[in-house]
Design a protein around this motif. Structure first.
Motif, PDB file in Angstrom:
ATOM      1  N   ALA A 171       0.830  -1.213   0.000  1.00  0.00           N
ATOM      2  CA  ALA A 171       0.000   0.000   0.000  1.00  0.00           C
ATOM      3  C   ALA A 171       0.859   1.256   0.000  1.00  0.00           C
ATOM      4  N   ARG A 172       1.922   1.251   0.804  1.00  0.00           N
ATOM      5  CA  ARG A 172       2.790   2.435   0.861  1.00  0.00           C
ATOM      6  C   ARG A 172       3.600   2.594  -0.419  1.00  0.00           C
ATOM      7  N   SER A 173       3.987   1.491  -1.033  1.00  0.00           N
ATOM      8  CA  SER A 173       4.725   1.574  -2.304  1.00  0.00           C
ATOM      9  C   SER A 173       3.831   2.119  -3.411  1.00  0.00           C
ATOM     10  N   VAL A 174       2.573   1.725  -3.400  1.00  0.00           N
ATOM     11  CA  VAL A 174       1.618   2.257  -4.384  1.00  0.00           C
ATOM     12  C   VAL A 174       1.461   3.763  -4.202  1.00  0.00           C
ATOM     13  N   THR A 175       1.432   4.214  -2.958  1.00  0.00           N
ATOM     14  CA  THR A 175       1.359   5.653  -2.684  1.00  0.00           C
ATOM     15  C   THR A 175       2.591   6.373  -3.218  1.00  0.00           C
ATOM     16  N   VAL A 176       3.768   5.783  -3.012  1.00  0.00           N
ATOM     17  CA  VAL A 176       5.012   6.362  -3.525  1.00  0.00           C
ATOM     18  C   VAL A 176       4.959   6.476  -5.045  1.00  0.00           C
ATOM     19  N   LEU A 177       4.517   5.430  -5.710  1.00  0.00           N
ATOM     20  CA  LEU A 177       4.459   5.441  -7.172  1.00  0.00           C
ATOM     21  C   LEU A 177       3.470   6.488  -7.684  1.00  0.00           C
ATOM     22  N   HIS A 203       8.078  16.649  -3.253  1.00  0.00           N
ATOM     23  CA  HIS A 203       9.358  15.990  -2.972  1.00  0.00           C
ATOM     24  C   HIS A 203       9.497  15.665  -1.485  1.00  0.00           C
ATOM     25  N   ALA A 204       9.085  16.584  -0.624  1.00  0.00           N
ATOM     26  CA  ALA A 204       9.155  16.322   0.810  1.00  0.00           C
ATOM     27  C   ALA A 204       8.213  15.191   1.196  1.00  0.00           C
ATOM     28  N   ALA A 205       7.011  15.203   0.634  1.00  0.00           N
ATOM     29  CA  ALA A 205       6.055  14.133   0.913  1.00  0.00           C
ATOM     30  C   ALA A 205       6.561  12.795   0.391  1.00  0.00           C
ATOM     31  N   LEU A 206       7.260  12.832  -0.746  1.00  0.00           N
ATOM     32  CA  LEU A 206       7.801  11.597  -1.320  1.00  0.00           C
ATOM     33  C   LEU A 206       8.878  11.006  -0.425  1.00  0.00           C
ATOM     34  N   ARG A 207       9.735  11.851   0.145  1.00  0.00           N
ATOM     35  CA  ARG A 207      10.762  11.343   1.064  1.00  0.00           C
ATOM     36  C   ARG A 207      10.123  10.657   2.268  1.00  0.00           C
ATOM     37  N   THR A 240      15.373   0.714  -5.039  1.00  0.00           N
ATOM     38  CA  THR A 240      15.103   1.165  -6.409  1.00  0.00           C
ATOM     39  C   THR A 240      14.188   2.380  -6.405  1.00  0.00           C
ATOM     40  N   LEU A 241      13.207   2.390  -5.518  1.00  0.00           N
ATOM     41  CA  LEU A 241      12.327   3.560  -5.417  1.00  0.00           C
ATOM     42  C   LEU A 241      13.119   4.804  -5.028  1.00  0.00           C
ATOM     43  N   TRP A 242      14.097   4.654  -4.138  1.00  0.00           N
ATOM     44  CA  TRP A 242      14.947   5.794  -3.781  1.00  0.00           C
ATOM     45  C   TRP A 242      15.752   6.275  -4.981  1.00  0.00           C
ATOM     46  N   ARG A 243      16.241   5.331  -5.810  1.00  0.00           N
ATOM     47  CA  ARG A 243      16.993   5.748  -7.000  1.00  0.00           C
ATOM     48  C   ARG A 243      16.104   6.530  -7.957  1.00  0.00           C
ATOM     49  N   VAL A 244      14.878   6.078  -8.127  1.00  0.00           N
ATOM     50  CA  VAL A 244      13.934   6.801  -8.998  1.00  0.00           C
ATOM     51  C   VAL A 244      13.674   8.192  -8.427  1.00  0.00           C
ATOM     52  N   ARG A 245      13.525   8.280  -7.113  1.00  0.00           N
ATOM     53  CA  ARG A 245      13.324   9.584  -6.485  1.00  0.00           C
ATOM     54  C   ARG A 245      14.510  10.508  -6.756  1.00  0.00           C
ATOM     55  N   ASN A 246      15.738   9.980  -6.670  1.00  0.00           N
ATOM     56  CA  ASN A 246      16.929  10.780  -6.959  1.00  0.00           C
ATOM     57  C   ASN A 246      16.949  11.233  -8.411  1.00  0.00           C
ATOM     58  N   ASP A 247      16.493  10.364  -9.319  1.00  0.00           N
ATOM     59  CA  ASP A 247      16.386  10.754 -10.736  1.00  0.00           C
ATOM     60  C   ASP A 247      15.424  11.929 -10.901  1.00  0.00           C
ATOM     61  N   GLU A 278       7.266   7.260 -18.893  1.00  0.00           N
ATOM     62  CA  GLU A 278       7.737   6.748 -17.606  1.00  0.00           C
ATOM     63  C   GLU A 278       6.659   6.903 -16.536  1.00  0.00           C
ATOM     64  N   ALA A 279       5.860   7.975 -16.628  1.00  0.00           N
ATOM     65  CA  ALA A 279       4.736   8.134 -15.708  1.00  0.00           C
ATOM     66  C   ALA A 279       3.727   6.999 -15.900  1.00  0.00           C
ATOM     67  N   GLU A 280       3.512   6.624 -17.151  1.00  0.00           N
ATOM     68  CA  GLU A 280       2.629   5.495 -17.436  1.00  0.00           C
ATOM     69  C   GLU A 280       3.193   4.208 -16.852  1.00  0.00           C
ATOM     70  N   LEU A 281       4.513   4.047 -16.918  1.00  0.00           N
ATOM     71  CA  LEU A 281       5.137   2.848 -16.362  1.00  0.00           C
ATOM     72  C   LEU A 281       4.987   2.802 -14.838  1.00  0.00           C
ATOM     73  N   THR A 282       5.117   3.954 -14.179  1.00  0.00           N
ATOM     74  CA  THR A 282       4.926   3.954 -12.724  1.00  0.00           C
ATOM     75  C   THR A 282       3.506   3.531 -12.362  1.00  0.00           C
ATOM     76  N   GLN A 283       2.538   3.972 -13.147  1.00  0.00           N
ATOM     77  CA  GLN A 283       1.153   3.573 -12.884  1.00  0.00           C
ATOM     78  C   GLN A 283       0.972   2.070 -13.092  1.00  0.00           C
ATOM     79  N   ARG A 284       1.592   1.546 -14.145  1.00  0.00           N
ATOM     80  CA  ARG A 284       1.484   0.107 -14.398  1.00  0.00           C
ATOM     81  C   ARG A 284       2.186  -0.695 -13.303  1.00  0.00           C
TER      82      ARG A 284
END
Length: 366
Positions: A171-177, A203-207, A240-247, A278-284
């Motif tokens: 659930a939390r990973s889905v929120t991050v995506l 960005h702050a909420a994402l962290r 990996t989610l942290w790496r995407v956030r850094n990107d 890439e936004a579409e990929l995050t949703q998928r």
């Protein structure tokens, strides 16, 4: 106009998690009260307090909180008991003992955060010590009471609407995506408009959301170690989610200024299309993670190939030779970061596929 039954059903569905937690804690509190009364514990209300404190939203979280509270209680009870045994039974003696034991236990809690309840326990031991009561019995009673509350809290989480931590991780990973998708689309829109990217509180909420994913995965691992539950979520997913956030941060930094006009008309549309892909990929990824299926990747490589070809064409055309050093750096930085984003999201999709197909996470040999 919806009926009362429809509104009630909608409320029960929307607040199902909160209602289940309410039921768990309520039953556990009643069980703790009945247990300490049956056992005749002199200050058994600490069992009730412990239940309320340690019961988290998952089995792993509750187990961790109960374990930390028990460790802190043991340390605080030992130091508080020693102080109670040796102070002079005067107001000054109690005050000196309180200050000393607080100093020791607070330092211990600063070094080992799992001891953070030790100062509270030690202070309670000193300030609530019954006159004439044997210190060792007083210490033992506190340990039994708090241990009883911890056991009841964990059992309630396991037996009443069991809340597995892996569900919380998902659930939390889905929120991050979802937050990542929002940021990607905002960056694409800035490129489409040819304007600087506006600062965002996302960005702050994402962290914070990413930190919550890491904590939930620790709870899930704790459940697995205690054999209370199991999960197939790779530890690589939060990394990996942290790496995407850094990107996303790196792309945002490039887009704080519009792209140079000489290349914007060519590069910006290709970059915006890639960001939308890439936004579409995050949703998928979010859909697949929630449904435990493999990630659909149809038509997602075309936008990356188009951007790469556009960027290569600009380099070969010599247009970028007329740009200043800062503009060249930003342009190459955008291309490099978009390529990294594409790889990191593809890697995330691979990890989600592992969950769906049941492929175990590789073991790292020390």
């Amino acid at each position: 106009m919806s009926s009362i039954a429809d509104r009630t059903r909608e409320f029960l569905t929307r607040r199902a998690s909160e209602l289940r937690q309410t039921v768990r804690v309520t039953i556990a509190v009643g069980a703790a009260y009945a247990a300490y009364k049956s056992l005749g514990l002199p200050q058994g209300y600490w069992a009730v307090f412990t239940v309320i404190i340690v019961m988290q939203g998952s089995i792993g979280g509750t187990l961790g909180a109960a374990t930390e509270r028990m460790i802190g209680t043991l340390a605080g009870a030992v130091f508080g008991g020693l102080a109670a045994a040796f102070h002079s039974n005067t107001s000054l003696g109690i005050g000196v003992a309180l200050v000393l034991v607080t100093c020791i236990t607070v330092w211990g809690a600063a070094v080992r955060p799992q001891l953070r309840v030790a100062p509270v326990t030690a202070a309670i031991m000193l300030l609530t010590e019954p006159a004439g009561a044997p210190v060792e019995q007083f210490v033992l009673d506190r340990i039994v009471e708090i241990g009883l509350g911890g056991v009841i809290g964990v059992l309630a989480m396991v037996l009443i609407f069991p809340a597995r931590s892996h569900t919380v991780v998902v659930a939390r990973s889905v929120t991050v995506l979802a937050r990542m998708r929002k940021l990607l689309l905002a960056e694409a829109e800035a490129l489409d408009r040819g304007e600087a990217l506006a600062p965002s509180l996302e960005h702050a909420a994402l962290r914070q959301a990413l930190t919550a994913v890491e904590q939930a995965l620790k709870d899930a691992d704790r459940e697995r170690a205690s054999r209370l539950a199991d999960h197939r979520i790779p530890s690589a997913i939060p990394r990996t989610l942290w790496r995407v956030r850094n990107d996303l941060v790196a792309i945002g930094n490039v887009l704080r200024e519009p792209l140079p006009a000489t290349i914007a008309s060519t590069l910006a549309p290709a970059a915006a299309n890639l960001l939308r892909a890439e936004a579409e990929l995050t949703q998928r990824c979010a859909i697949a993670l929630d449904a435990v299926t493999v990630v659909s990747r149809e038509d997602l490589s075309a936008a990356h190939f188009a951007f790469t070809e556009t960027f290569s064409g600009l380099r070969q055309s010599g247009v970028m030779r007329a740009l200043d050093f800062n503009a060249v750096g930003r342009t190459f930085g955008l291309a490099y970061t978009l390529d990294g984003l594409h790889r990191d999201l593809a890697d995330l999709a691979d990890r989600i596929d592992e969950i769906a197909t049941g492929i175990p996470e590789p073991t790292v040999n020390s």
